[in-house]
Scaffold this motif. Structure first.
Motif, PDB file in Angstrom:
ATOM      1  N   ILE A 180      62.817  43.750  20.229  1.00  0.00           N
ATOM      2  CA  ILE A 180      61.965  43.085  19.325  1.00  0.00           C
ATOM      3  C   ILE A 180      60.700  43.841  19.404  1.00  0.00           C
ATOM      4  O   ILE A 180      59.791  43.843  20.440  1.00  0.00           O
ATOM      5  N   LEU A 181      60.215  44.725  18.273  1.00  0.00           N
ATOM      6  CA  LEU A 181      59.025  45.428  18.263  1.00  0.00           C
ATOM      7  C   LEU A 181      57.909  44.760  17.373  1.00  0.00           C
ATOM      8  O   LEU A 181      58.127  44.633  16.068  1.00  0.00           O
ATOM      9  N   ALA A 182      56.960  44.140  18.068  1.00  0.00           N
ATOM     10  CA  ALA A 182      55.870  43.518  17.208  1.00  0.00           C
ATOM     11  C   ALA A 182      55.016  44.449  16.609  1.00  0.00           C
ATOM     12  O   ALA A 182      54.675  45.557  17.203  1.00  0.00           O
ATOM     13  N   ALA A 183      54.595  43.982  15.158  1.00  0.00           N
ATOM     14  CA  ALA A 183      53.692  44.851  14.489  1.00  0.00           C
ATOM     15  C   ALA A 183      52.901  44.072  13.492  1.00  0.00           C
ATOM     16  O   ALA A 183      53.277  42.833  13.338  1.00  0.00           O
ATOM     17  N   GLY A 184      51.982  44.688  12.963  1.00  0.00           N
ATOM     18  CA  GLY A 184      50.890  43.849  12.154  1.00  0.00           C
ATOM     19  C   GLY A 184      49.567  43.637  12.521  1.00  0.00           C
ATOM     20  O   GLY A 184      49.743  42.638  13.317  1.00  0.00           O
ATOM     21  N   GLY A 185      48.539  44.311  12.232  1.00  0.00           N
ATOM     22  CA  GLY A 185      47.279  43.896  12.883  1.00  0.00           C
ATOM     23  C   GLY A 185      47.062  43.925  14.352  1.00  0.00           C
ATOM     24  O   GLY A 185      45.947  43.594  14.635  1.00  0.00           O
ATOM     25  N   ILE A 186      47.863  44.709  15.116  1.00  0.00           N
ATOM     26  CA  ILE A 186      47.569  45.074  16.499  1.00  0.00           C
ATOM     27  C   ILE A 186      46.471  46.171  16.871  1.00  0.00           C
ATOM     28  O   ILE A 186      46.669  47.043  16.169  1.00  0.00           O
ATOM     29  N   ARG A 187      45.652  45.621  17.457  1.00  0.00           N
ATOM     30  CA  ARG A 187      44.387  46.483  17.896  1.00  0.00           C
ATOM     31  C   ARG A 187      44.027  46.166  19.301  1.00  0.00           C
ATOM     32  O   ARG A 187      44.720  45.306  20.023  1.00  0.00           O
ATOM     33  N   ALA A 188      43.356  47.102  20.076  1.00  0.00           N
ATOM     34  CA  ALA A 188      42.931  46.794  21.392  1.00  0.00           C
ATOM     35  C   ALA A 188      42.364  45.594  21.853  1.00  0.00           C
ATOM     36  O   ALA A 188      42.839  44.730  22.715  1.00  0.00           O
ATOM     37  N   HIS A 189      41.520  44.705  20.756  1.00  0.00           N
ATOM     38  CA  HIS A 189      40.912  43.441  21.011  1.00  0.00           C
ATOM     39  C   HIS A 189      41.946  42.525  21.145  1.00  0.00           C
ATOM     40  O   HIS A 189      41.463  41.198  21.646  1.00  0.00           O
ATOM     41  N   ASN A 190      43.238  42.661  20.507  1.00  0.00           N
ATOM     42  CA  ASN A 190      44.133  41.462  20.346  1.00  0.00           C
ATOM     43  C   ASN A 190      45.520  41.634  20.915  1.00  0.00           C
ATOM     44  O   ASN A 190      46.300  40.855  21.009  1.00  0.00           O
ATOM     45  N   VAL A 191      45.668  42.938  21.499  1.00  0.00           N
ATOM     46  CA  VAL A 191      46.925  43.427  21.985  1.00  0.00           C
ATOM     47  C   VAL A 191      47.507  42.340  23.184  1.00  0.00           C
ATOM     48  O   VAL A 191      48.785  42.019  23.132  1.00  0.00           O
ATOM     49  N   ARG A 192      46.708  42.193  23.989  1.00  0.00           N
ATOM     50  CA  ARG A 192      47.161  41.287  25.182  1.00  0.00           C
ATOM     51  C   ARG A 192      47.483  39.896  24.705  1.00  0.00           C
ATOM     52  O   ARG A 192      48.429  39.407  24.991  1.00  0.00           O
ATOM     53  N   GLU A 193      46.769  39.333  23.480  1.00  0.00           N
ATOM     54  CA  GLU A 193      47.017  38.079  23.000  1.00  0.00           C
ATOM     55  C   GLU A 193      48.481  38.245  22.215  1.00  0.00           C
ATOM     56  O   GLU A 193      49.284  37.197  22.283  1.00  0.00           O
ATOM     57  N   VAL A 194      48.519  39.242  21.594  1.00  0.00           N
ATOM     58  CA  VAL A 194      49.946  39.261  20.902  1.00  0.00           C
ATOM     59  C   VAL A 194      51.134  39.349  21.845  1.00  0.00           C
ATOM     60  O   VAL A 194      52.261  38.653  21.631  1.00  0.00           O
ATOM     61  N   VAL A 195      50.993  40.127  22.978  1.00  0.00           N
ATOM     62  CA  VAL A 195      52.093  40.139  24.186  1.00  0.00           C
ATOM     63  C   VAL A 195      52.221  38.851  24.694  1.00  0.00           C
ATOM     64  O   VAL A 195      53.504  38.335  24.886  1.00  0.00           O
ATOM     65  N   ARG A 196      51.032  38.182  25.023  1.00  0.00           N
ATOM     66  CA  ARG A 196      51.088  36.696  25.591  1.00  0.00           C
ATOM     67  C   ARG A 196      51.772  35.668  24.666  1.00  0.00           C
ATOM     68  O   ARG A 196      52.748  34.798  25.080  1.00  0.00           O
ATOM     69  N   GLU A 197      51.620  35.787  23.363  1.00  0.00           N
ATOM     70  CA  GLU A 197      51.939  34.610  22.411  1.00  0.00           C
ATOM     71  C   GLU A 197      53.271  34.994  22.163  1.00  0.00           C
ATOM     72  O   GLU A 197      54.143  33.996  21.585  1.00  0.00           O
ATOM     73  N   THR A 198      53.795  36.267  22.018  1.00  0.00           N
ATOM     74  CA  THR A 198      55.149  36.388  21.549  1.00  0.00           C
ATOM     75  C   THR A 198      56.286  36.647  22.705  1.00  0.00           C
ATOM     76  O   THR A 198      57.379  36.579  22.480  1.00  0.00           O
ATOM     77  N   GLY A 199      55.734  37.295  23.883  1.00  0.00           N
ATOM     78  CA  GLY A 199      56.530  37.591  25.046  1.00  0.00           C
ATOM     79  C   GLY A 199      57.318  39.033  24.702  1.00  0.00           C
ATOM     80  O   GLY A 199      58.168  39.369  25.528  1.00  0.00           O
ATOM     81  N   VAL A 200      56.991  39.874  23.629  1.00  0.00           N
ATOM     82  CA  VAL A 200      57.372  41.012  23.628  1.00  0.00           C
ATOM     83  C   VAL A 200      57.279  42.079  24.314  1.00  0.00           C
ATOM     84  O   VAL A 200      56.246  42.244  25.143  1.00  0.00           O
ATOM     85  N   GLY A 201      58.266  43.018  24.627  1.00  0.00           N
ATOM     86  CA  GLY A 201      57.752  44.069  25.535  1.00  0.00           C
ATOM     87  C   GLY A 201      57.636  45.320  24.799  1.00  0.00           C
ATOM     88  O   GLY A 201      57.344  46.567  25.570  1.00  0.00           O
ATOM     89  N   GLN A 202      57.426  45.401  23.597  1.00  0.00           N
ATOM     90  CA  GLN A 202      56.984  46.557  22.555  1.00  0.00           C
ATOM     91  C   GLN A 202      55.935  46.264  21.524  1.00  0.00           C
ATOM     92  O   GLN A 202      56.146  45.027  21.055  1.00  0.00           O
TER      93      GLN A 202
END
Length: 235
Positions: A180-202
Motif C-alpha cells: 500500500i503506497l500512501a499519497a496525497g499532500g505528503i510533505r516533510a512536515h507531516n510524513v512521519r505522522e502519515v506513516v505513524r497513522e497508516t502503518g504504511v511502508g511506502q
C-alpha cells in the motif's frame, strides 16, 4: 525502512530525486493532467542515467477519466511491451503504473488483467483511479488476485492524513500480499505522522519547485523527507 517514491516529469528531475536519497521515482509526462505516458526516449535515457533507484513508469494515454477504450488499451499494451524491451544497463527495477475503471467507477478487471499480464515480470502499481472506487476493500482483493504489486491511495480522501484510517485498514487487509503506497499532500512536515497513522511502508509525493519558469524537483525537500523518515529530523 520506509520507501520514498518521488513523482517526476523528466530525466533531470529523476536524477535530482535520486541524488537527494529517494528510493524510487515514478516517471510521467503531463503532470498537469495527473500524469500520462512519457516518451520512450525519456524512459530510455532515464534507464541509462539512473544508478540505484527503482523506476516506475506511468502508462496512461491521456488525461481525464480512467475509462479505457479498446483503442486506448491497444496503445497501453504497445507501450508496456516497448518499455519492457528497452535496454536497462544498470539493472534497475522497472515497473509500470496503470489504472482502468468502468463507467460506474468499478475496476475494469478485463482491461487490468490484460495490462498486468502484458507487463509480467515487471511489477505493476495500480494508481489513484483506485480512490474513485466505492468499495475499496473488495477492489483491493480484486487487484491482489490480478497479481499487481502495489496500490497507490489517499484512502479516497484529498490527502493521506485525511484518509489515514482507510489507508490503515487497507494496509491491515493487504498484509504481505501487496504494498500500500500512501499519497496525497505528503510533505516533510507531516510524513512521519502519515506513516505513524497508516502503518504504511511506502510513501509517494511530488517535490515541486519553479526553476527558470518551469517545474523542477526540489532536492532539498526530498532530503528533508528522507531525513524525517530516518529519524534524523530536517537535513
Amino acid at each position: 525502512m520506509t520507501t520514498v517514491e518521488i513523482c517526476v516529469s523528466d530525466v533531470p528531475a529523476a536524477l535530482v530525486a535520486e541524488a537527494a536519497g529517494a528510493d524510487r521515482v515514478e516517471l510521467c509526462a503531463d503532470l498537469g493532467q495527473g500524469g500520462t505516458t512519457p516518451s520512450l526516449g525519456t524512459i530510455a535515457v532515464a534507464l541509462r542515467r539512473l544508478r540505484r533507484v527503482d523506476l516506475r513508469v506511468m502508462v496512461r494515454p491521456r488525461g481525464g477519466d480512467f475509462r479505457v477504450s479498446r483503442t486506448e488499451e491497444q496503445v497501453m499494451l504497445a507501450d508496456i511491451r516497448a518499455i519492457g524491451g528497452l535496454a536497462n544497463p544498470g539493472g534497475l527495477s522497472v515497473g509500470i503504473v496503470v489504472g482502468a475503471l468502468t463507467a460506474r467507477n468499478r475496476l475494469d478487471l478485463p482491461v487490468l488483467r490484460r495490462l498486468v499480464h502484458a507487463a509480467a515480470p515487471m511489477p505493476v502499481t495500480v494508481h489513484k483511479a483506485f480512490d474513485l472506487v466505492e468499495d475499496q476493500h473488495s477492489a483491493l482483493e480484486e487487484i491482489i488476485a490480478l497479481g499487481a504489486d502495489t496500490v497507490l491511495t489517499s484512502g479516497a480522501q484529498a490527502t493521506a492524513l485525511a484518509g489515514a484510517s482507510r489507508i490503515a485498514a487497507l494496509r491491515r487487509q493487504a498484509g504481505e500480499r501487496i504494498h500500500i503506497l500512501a499519497a496525497g499532500g505528503i510533505r516533510a512536515h507531516n510524513v512521519r505522522e502519515v506513516v505513524r497513522e497508516t502503518g504504511v511502508g511506502q510513501v509517494h509525493l511530488r517535490a515541486p519547485r519553479q526553476r527558470k519558469g518551469r517545474e523542477a524537483t526540489d532536492g532539498a525537500h526530498v532530503r528533508r523527507v528522507v531525513g524525517e523518515l530516518l529519524g534524523a529530523g530536517p537535513v
